[in-house]
Write a protein that holds these residues in place. Sequence first.
Motif, PDB file in Angstrom:
ATOM      1  N   ASP A 166      35.301 -54.966  78.409  1.00  0.00           N
ATOM      2  CA  ASP A 166      35.416 -56.380  78.774  1.00  0.00           C
ATOM      3  C   ASP A 166      36.499 -56.302  79.903  1.00  0.00           C
ATOM      4  OD1 ASP A 166      35.612 -58.888  79.099  1.00  0.00           O
ATOM      5  OD2 ASP A 166      36.961 -59.478  77.474  1.00  0.00           O
ATOM      6  N   VAL A 167      35.939 -56.712  80.971  1.00  0.00           N
ATOM      7  CA  VAL A 167      36.760 -57.104  82.317  1.00  0.00           C
ATOM      8  C   VAL A 167      36.822 -58.450  82.837  1.00  0.00           C
ATOM      9  CG1 VAL A 167      36.548 -54.493  83.094  1.00  0.00           C
ATOM     10  CG2 VAL A 167      34.729 -56.451  83.827  1.00  0.00           C
ATOM     11  N   THR A 168      36.404 -59.386  82.022  1.00  0.00           N
ATOM     12  CA  THR A 168      36.506 -60.783  82.335  1.00  0.00           C
ATOM     13  C   THR A 168      37.743 -61.254  82.897  1.00  0.00           C
ATOM     14  OG1 THR A 168      35.061 -61.159  80.670  1.00  0.00           O
ATOM     15  CG2 THR A 168      35.874 -63.163  81.564  1.00  0.00           C
ATOM     16  N   GLY A 169      38.777 -61.147  82.284  1.00  0.00           N
ATOM     17  CA  GLY A 169      40.194 -61.493  82.640  1.00  0.00           C
ATOM     18  C   GLY A 169      40.742 -60.679  84.010  1.00  0.00           C
ATOM     19  N   LEU A 170      40.330 -59.402  84.193  1.00  0.00           N
ATOM     20  CA  LEU A 170      40.489 -58.592  85.466  1.00  0.00           C
ATOM     21  C   LEU A 170      39.691 -59.375  86.951  1.00  0.00           C
ATOM     22  CD1 LEU A 170      40.626 -54.938  84.300  1.00  0.00           C
ATOM     23  CD2 LEU A 170      42.333 -56.524  84.494  1.00  0.00           C
TER      24      LEU A 170
END
Length: 455
Positions: A153-157
């Motif tokens: 998961d790289v949503t926040g990044l």
Amino acid sequence: MSRRVSAEAVRWGALSVAVAVLVIFLLAQRQSVDVSYGQSPARAAITEGSAGELGDATVPSVEEMTALVAADPVVRLPGAVADWDTERVAAVIGDADVRILVAPPGLDEAERDRVREVDNATVRIIGTQVSGGFYQAYSTDLDSWRGQFATGDVTGLLTVLITALADEPKPTDEEGFTWRDPTPAELAEVVGDLRTAGRHAADGATLADVPRQAAATAFPDGALRVVALPPQPYGEPVPNYGPALAAAFPGDPVVVQIGNWIEYHGPAADEFAEVAAASFYGQFSDRLSRYDYPQSTVLGAYLNRVTDVRYAGLFDRPLPYQPFDPLRVALPALPWLFAGCVALFLALSVRTVLGAGNPAGQRRTVLGHSTVVARVAGLTALAVELSPAAAGTADAPLTRGISNLQAARAALDEELPDRHVHTLLDDAEDELDAAARLVGIDGYRPDVYLRSRIT
């Protein structure tokens, strides 16, 4: 061996010991406390590719990737593992023209350079490493690291980087990772493997074996049990084996590895697990995000970090065994030994300098006006002058005095201690004084006669 030779040997021996101690102490200062118990794959000294971190995936040429990005705002190259909440990312992008190029992990330096040279890509993702423009986004807490390394998961990044490029306020974080309880069948399979083999590797996991040496050093007080799962699908709840396994194996350390995310459950987990995880991912997350390490390698590095944390003495946990090190024990005493040897050398050197230029036996003055040799000469001259005048009752003390003088002269020639020579001269002086009193001539008394010779 004479007394003088012995003193010289002691003096130079003390200097030699002082020099040797100084050399040992200075060499010891180059040593450093390095609490490292294995070849961590994240250490810069490891040659790229030597820890199995390079995968089989490759990327097209710069021209081909540029054409792909021009045709589609999101390009996923074969082997890409990063994923995100498309709705949240789209809301942050809005009407802006943001193009995302997603590459697989485990690329070598040349292939990573090709990805960075795709100029029309606004955001470049290599593995789960997110960068764009002059920026690179980093996870900074356990929740973000868990989603990144367990599910890709790289949503926040992505949202942080896109808003930074657009110079807009940072969006509110939203937790996308969720747990679920394992089913009875799932738990039974894992518990059975742990009882028989001490480890469970699910289909798709890359854990070939548990690094036994690192495990024994990190957890010497219990048999480590390891569960390895492959990276889980993004957006789906992940089975939370840790609490159930800690209850099934009370007192045993349990490590659950999901992709490259590692959690500890077992004794002192409440105070220990978060510190170990934060320390490990705070240092190694950047390398873990762009490389494709086998789970065995990641687990070995994590166990080494557990040992580091225990060595720090932060928790009431038994420390790993340390072999006896004589240098470490003696090191605090070396400066004092050096100072003592130097002081002894200086003391003996001062004694030598004060007596320099005088033969042995001439260093001590007697009665403040005569050296040992001068005193022997003076009393001998007195005995010669007194002999003709001594007769009858004076012969006996004169003879005894002459005998003591001869003994003193022999002791002086043999370089016997000054104190012994002085004792013989004192006896001779007493006998000559007795003879002079019997003769009745005060000028022949030793104190008068020797004083007259000086004047």
